[in-house]
Design a protein around this motif. Structure first.
Motif, PDB file in Angstrom:
ATOM      1  N   LYS A 136      -8.185  -8.138 -12.474  1.00 50.23           N
ATOM      2  CA  LYS A 136      -7.244  -9.011 -11.775  1.00 50.23           C
ATOM      3  C   LYS A 136      -6.178  -8.199 -11.043  1.00 50.23           C
ATOM      4  O   LYS A 136      -5.852  -8.464  -9.885  1.00 50.23           O
ATOM      5  N   ALA A 137      -5.622  -7.231 -11.734  1.00 47.55           N
ATOM      6  CA  ALA A 137      -4.539  -6.431 -11.148  1.00 47.55           C
ATOM      7  C   ALA A 137      -5.045  -5.442 -10.109  1.00 47.55           C
ATOM      8  O   ALA A 137      -4.405  -5.240  -9.065  1.00 47.55           O
ATOM      9  N   LEU A 138      -6.191  -4.821 -10.362  1.00 51.79           N
ATOM     10  CA  LEU A 138      -6.678  -3.764  -9.482  1.00 51.79           C
ATOM     11  C   LEU A 138      -7.409  -4.293  -8.254  1.00 51.79           C
ATOM     12  O   LEU A 138      -7.387  -3.665  -7.191  1.00 51.79           O
ATOM     13  N   ASP A 139      -8.058  -5.447  -8.397  1.00 51.89           N
ATOM     14  CA  ASP A 139      -8.774  -6.014  -7.247  1.00 51.89           C
ATOM     15  C   ASP A 139      -7.847  -6.795  -6.329  1.00 51.89           C
ATOM     16  O   ASP A 139      -8.126  -6.915  -5.129  1.00 51.89           O
ATOM     17  N   ASN A 140      -6.760  -7.288  -6.874  1.00 52.78           N
ATOM     18  CA  ASN A 140      -5.840  -8.107  -6.074  1.00 52.78           C
ATOM     19  C   ASN A 140      -4.379  -7.733  -6.344  1.00 52.78           C
ATOM     20  O   ASN A 140      -3.594  -8.561  -6.814  1.00 52.78           O
ATOM     21  N   PRO A 141      -3.997  -6.502  -6.066  1.00 54.54           N
ATOM     22  CA  PRO A 141      -2.629  -6.079  -6.371  1.00 54.54           C
ATOM     23  C   PRO A 141      -1.564  -6.866  -5.607  1.00 54.54           C
ATOM     24  O   PRO A 141      -0.464  -7.072  -6.126  1.00 54.54           O
ATOM     25  N   LYS A 142      -1.892  -7.302  -4.424  1.00 53.32           N
ATOM     26  CA  LYS A 142      -0.902  -8.044  -3.642  1.00 53.32           C
ATOM     27  C   LYS A 142      -0.570  -9.374  -4.310  1.00 53.32           C
ATOM     28  O   LYS A 142       0.606  -9.691  -4.553  1.00 53.32           O
ATOM     29  N   SER A 143      -1.605 -10.167  -4.609  1.00 47.94           N
ATOM     30  CA  SER A 143      -1.356 -11.487  -5.191  1.00 47.94           C
ATOM     31  C   SER A 143      -0.957 -11.405  -6.660  1.00 47.94           C
ATOM     32  O   SER A 143      -0.133 -12.197  -7.130  1.00 47.94           O
ATOM     33  N   TYR A 144      -1.499 -10.442  -7.399  1.00 48.78           N
ATOM     34  CA  TYR A 144      -1.267 -10.360  -8.839  1.00 48.78           C
ATOM     35  C   TYR A 144       0.050  -9.660  -9.176  1.00 48.78           C
ATOM     36  O   TYR A 144       0.697  -9.998 -10.161  1.00 48.78           O
ATOM     37  N   ILE A 145       0.455  -8.691  -8.337  1.00 55.38           N
ATOM     38  CA  ILE A 145       1.655  -7.906  -8.647  1.00 55.38           C
ATOM     39  C   ILE A 145       2.762  -8.118  -7.616  1.00 55.38           C
ATOM     40  O   ILE A 145       3.858  -8.576  -7.949  1.00 55.38           O
ATOM     41  N   LEU A 146       2.474  -7.800  -6.377  1.00 53.43           N
ATOM     42  CA  LEU A 146       3.517  -7.788  -5.352  1.00 53.43           C
ATOM     43  C   LEU A 146       4.070  -9.176  -5.046  1.00 53.43           C
ATOM     44  O   LEU A 146       5.288  -9.362  -4.957  1.00 53.43           O
ATOM     45  N   ASP A 147       3.179 -10.152  -4.866  1.00 50.51           N
ATOM     46  CA  ASP A 147       3.643 -11.504  -4.520  1.00 50.51           C
ATOM     47  C   ASP A 147       4.368 -12.185  -5.667  1.00 50.51           C
ATOM     48  O   ASP A 147       5.044 -13.204  -5.462  1.00 50.51           O
ATOM     49  N   GLN A 148       4.244 -11.631  -6.871  1.00 53.92           N
ATOM     50  CA  GLN A 148       4.912 -12.213  -8.043  1.00 53.92           C
ATOM     51  C   GLN A 148       6.267 -11.555  -8.322  1.00 53.92           C
ATOM     52  O   GLN A 148       6.875 -11.791  -9.363  1.00 53.92           O
ATOM     53  N   GLY A 149       6.717 -10.716  -7.376  1.00 56.76           N
ATOM     54  CA  GLY A 149       8.010 -10.055  -7.549  1.00 56.76           C
ATOM     55  C   GLY A 149       7.912  -8.658  -8.135  1.00 56.76           C
ATOM     56  O   GLY A 149       8.929  -8.052  -8.502  1.00 56.76           O
ATOM     57  N   GLY A 150       6.685  -8.132  -8.211  1.00 54.19           N
ATOM     58  CA  GLY A 150       6.500  -6.792  -8.740  1.00 54.19           C
ATOM     59  C   GLY A 150       6.478  -5.729  -7.650  1.00 54.19           C
ATOM     60  O   GLY A 150       6.614  -6.034  -6.460  1.00 54.19           O
ATOM     61  N   HIS A 151       6.287  -4.492  -8.062  1.00 60.46           N
ATOM     62  CA  HIS A 151       6.282  -3.371  -7.121  1.00 60.46           C
ATOM     63  C   HIS A 151       5.250  -2.342  -7.564  1.00 60.46           C
ATOM     64  O   HIS A 151       4.927  -2.235  -8.752  1.00 60.46           O
ATOM     65  N   ILE A 152       4.750  -1.598  -6.604  1.00 65.22           N
ATOM     66  CA  ILE A 152       3.823  -0.501  -6.882  1.00 65.22           C
ATOM     67  C   ILE A 152       4.342   0.733  -6.147  1.00 65.22           C
ATOM     68  O   ILE A 152       4.714   0.650  -4.971  1.00 65.22           O
ATOM     69  N   LEU A 153       4.389   1.842  -6.848  1.00 71.86           N
ATOM     70  CA  LEU A 153       4.792   3.101  -6.236  1.00 71.86           C
ATOM     71  C   LEU A 153       3.611   4.061  -6.223  1.00 71.86           C
ATOM     72  O   LEU A 153       2.765   4.041  -7.132  1.00 71.86           O
ATOM     73  N   VAL A 154       3.568   4.908  -5.223  1.00 71.43           N
ATOM     74  CA  VAL A 154       2.478   5.868  -5.053  1.00 71.43           C
ATOM     75  C   VAL A 154       3.074   7.266  -4.949  1.00 71.43           C
ATOM     76  O   VAL A 154       4.060   7.482  -4.240  1.00 71.43           O
ATOM     77  N   ALA A 155       2.485   8.208  -5.667  1.00 73.68           N
ATOM     78  CA  ALA A 155       2.933   9.603  -5.616  1.00 73.68           C
ATOM     79  C   ALA A 155       2.035  10.381  -4.668  1.00 73.68           C
ATOM     80  O   ALA A 155       0.818  10.441  -4.862  1.00 73.68           O
ATOM     81  N   LEU A 156       2.641  10.961  -3.659  1.00 74.15           N
ATOM     82  CA  LEU A 156       1.906  11.794  -2.711  1.00 74.15           C
ATOM     83  C   LEU A 156       2.181  13.255  -3.037  1.00 74.15           C
ATOM     84  O   LEU A 156       3.343  13.666  -3.138  1.00 74.15           O
ATOM     85  N   TYR A 157       1.126  14.031  -3.198  1.00 76.46           N
ATOM     86  CA  TYR A 157       1.289  15.471  -3.413  1.00 76.46           C
ATOM     87  C   TYR A 157       0.781  16.170  -2.167  1.00 76.46           C
ATOM     88  O   TYR A 157      -0.405  16.131  -1.847  1.00 76.46           O
TER      89      TYR A 157
END
Length: 317
Positions: A198-219
């Motif tokens: 649920k979270a990995l296939d639909n991060p926008k609807s499952y996490i972001l649209d629910q008031g959550g955030h995702i951060l990405v580390a670039l090396y």
């Protein structure tokens, strides 16, 4: 010495080895000067035994700070020379102890004048220097005992690697790497579960649209780590730290700590009072990381993950 002027402190091992070789060569010649048949490497063992107390090889190794095999080899050479003898401990017949022979005692007597002169020569040499080598060696030994040179270099490497890490906000272009990194680590230790999909296939609807955030580390520009802050519908907790994954090729670059720290700061900026997370104690590096950030173990809440066996919280101050 031009080479060492060019290389600087990174060649400290080579320079110390050259100094050791020079002093050892002089030491061999000094023994000849006093007509004493002794190898410089024997001296720590010989001097320890000359104080009058017989010792086991293990005790000698501990006293002089050498390895057991090294001391055992030296004792073998000194046995052949006739300077030491091996006998059963009178108090404990299971132990063999080493002591000086009569020949060894004669050397111990003869060497006294040599030691007086060597000590005076070292004092004279020290008086001609601005930096006291003997004291400095003691300081270095103490500090390296607390933290090895290897550990110190590892920390500097981590600092340098950390400077190459940039933490950025999630973009749709990172969805594939967000999924791939999480699937990789989950599949390594456990099995993917429904909530994972649920979270990995639909991060926008499952996490972001629910008031959550995702951060990405670039090396160096490459996305090698991800972490999510999921909004919780809970009276006690504001957010859940979840879906943190770092590529195996980025291990040791401090990315996990930087990501988790950035997530905590994000929660703080949003006015969160508490962050919640679920994990498994088999993931020792992760658990250590959470403890480092200040997370504490709490009593369990209902969880959708069968792999979860520890739950933690962070009170944001």
């Amino acid at each position: 010495m031009d080479f060492f002027e060019q290389t600087g402190k990174v060649a400290i091992g080579s320079r110390l080895r050259m100094l050791t070789d020079k002093v050892t060569e002089d030491a061999a010649n000094i023994y000849q000067l006093y007509n004493i048949d002794m190898q410089p490497k024997w001296f720590p063992v010989f001097y320890s035994l000359s104080q009058g107390e017989e010792k086991t090889i293990t005790e000698l190794a501990k006293t002089i700070g050498h390895s057991h095999p090294s001391v055992s080899k030296i004792i073998g050479e000194m046995l052949k020379k006739g300077y030491v003898k091996e006998s059963k401990d009178t108090a404990d017949g299971r132990r063999n102890v080493i002591s000086l022979t009569d020949a060894g005692q004669e050397v111990a007597y003869k060497i006294k004048d040599q030691l007086i002169d060597v000590d005076a020569a070292i004092e004279e040499l020290s008086a001609q220097t601005q930096n006291k080598l003997w004291e400095a060696i003691g300081e270095w030994e103490f500090l390296l005992e607390q933290k090895t040179l290897l550990r110190r270099v590892m920390e500097k490497k981590k600092e340098r690697d950390s400077a190459k890490v940039e933490i950025v906000a999630y973009k749709p272009e990172y969805q594939e790497v967000f999924r791939a990194l999480n699937v990789e680590w989950i599949s390594t230790y456990f099995e993917m579960e429904e909530s994972d999909y649920k979270a990995l296939d639909n991060p926008k609807s499952y996490i972001l649209d629910q008031g959550g955030h995702i951060l990405v580390a670039l090396y160096e520009g490459e996305p090698l780590g991800v972490c999510a802050l999921i909004k919780m519908n809970d009276e006690e907790y504001d957010f859940e730290l979840a879906k943190m994954a770092v590529s195996p090729k980025a291990q040791g670059k401090n990315i996990g700590f930087l990501l988790a720290s950035a997530i905590v700061e994000k929660a703080r900026s949003l006015g969160a009072a508490k962050i919640y997370l679920e994990s498994n104690t088999i993931l020792k590096p992760a658990i250590n990381l959470y403890h480092k950030l200040g997370f504490k173990k709490v009593a369990g809440k209902p969880t959708p993950y069968t792999r979860c066996n520890i739950q933690m919280e962070l009170v944001i101050k």
